[in-house]
Write an enzyme that holds these catalytic residues in place. Structure first.
Site, PDB file in Angstrom:
ATOM      1  N   LEU A 295      99.546  56.294  84.742  1.00 57.49           N
ATOM      2  CA  LEU A 295      98.138  56.690  86.276  1.00 57.49           C
ATOM      3  C   LEU A 295      97.248  57.548  84.902  1.00 57.49           C
ATOM      4  O   LEU A 295      97.618  58.312  83.659  1.00 57.49           O
ATOM      5  CB  LEU A 295      99.061  58.067  87.206  1.00 57.49           C
ATOM      6  N   ASP A 296      96.221  57.469  85.662  1.00 53.93           N
ATOM      7  CA  ASP A 296      95.130  58.166  84.849  1.00 53.93           C
ATOM      8  C   ASP A 296      95.308  60.374  84.139  1.00 53.93           C
ATOM      9  O   ASP A 296      96.673  60.262  85.534  1.00 53.93           O
ATOM     10  CB  ASP A 296      93.399  58.010  85.408  1.00 53.93           C
ATOM     11  N   ARG A 297      94.642  60.448  83.353  1.00 52.46           N
ATOM     12  CA  ARG A 297      95.536  61.351  83.488  1.00 52.46           C
ATOM     13  C   ARG A 297      94.724  62.906  85.013  1.00 52.46           C
ATOM     14  O   ARG A 297      95.713  63.379  84.812  1.00 52.46           O
ATOM     15  CB  ARG A 297      94.117  62.383  82.174  1.00 52.46           C
TER      16      ARG A 297
END
Length: 215
Positions: free
Chosen positions: A61-63
């Protein structure tokens, strides 16, 4: 931005754990995997491996995105789960808050995406060389000048939900890359992986894991 990396120190939130897989609720602001440089070493993978030394990465997942992430406990499980993601056999559901009033209440975005090299990690729509990217949406409710939606990505491109919402004219609130002005002025990216459905890598049984949106 990298120099300001101060990930949250929440204790690991384990949703499910068995001999084949671990499912956790990732906090916003924490990298899924290490970045380049010692100051970007803290990530969800290393925190999971601190408690489960054999844990293996399956997806990311994106940060700035929070929510459900699955890790494998064995190489067999990693291969099986990875194949489910690659072959689009998993079902992912996200909750987001968008700028403005999104209409109609249901729809689909079908816009190919490619990395915007001079501005990476930003992505952009490109009909000539972009990879297929498809997202379904359903409005949950309107909240003042914003819209709460569920997003159902059929593909798994980098930044797909963020770029598709921007392309609709309704960027995700708090998005540092794709929102501007008042839409960007929120304490976090309002995007959360709420639900993940997959088949257990050993039994083949369908399983659903959920984590409620914290916003």
């Amino acid at each position: 931005m990298d120099d300001n990396y101060t990930p949250p120190q929440d204790p690991l939130d384990v949703i499910h754990e068995d001999a084949e897989l671990i499912v956790v609720n990732k906090p916003a602001g924490l990298l899924s995997v290490p970045g380049r440089g010692a100051h970007l070493a803290d990530c969800l993978l290393s925190r999971v491996q601190a408690g489960f030394p054999g844990a293996l990465l399956v997806h990311r997942l994106d940060r700035d995105t929070s929510g459900v992430m699955v890790f494998a406990q064995t190489p067999h499980a990693q291969r099986n789960l990875g194949r489910q993601f690659e072959e689009r056999k998993t079902r992912k559901t996200y909750v987001a808050r968008l700028w403005g009033k999104l209409e109609p209440k249901t729809g689909t975005v079908d816009l190919p995406l490619i990395v915007d090299w001079p501005n990476r990690p930003r992505q952009m729509v490109c009909h000539e060389t972009g990879k297929p990217a498809v997202t379904d949406w359903r409005v949950l409710r309107y909240e003042g000048d914003t819209t709460r939606v569920r997003l159902f990505p059929r593909t798994g491109r980098s930044h797909q939900l963020r770029v598709h919402c921007q392309a609709l004219g309704h960027p995700i609130l708090g998005d540092p890359f794709y929102a501007t002005g008042a839409a960007q002025a929120f304490p976090r990216l309002m995007l959360h992986s709420e639900e993940l459905r997959l088949k257990h890598p050993e039994s083949g049984r369908s399983m659903t894991f959920r984590a409620p949106a914290p916003f």
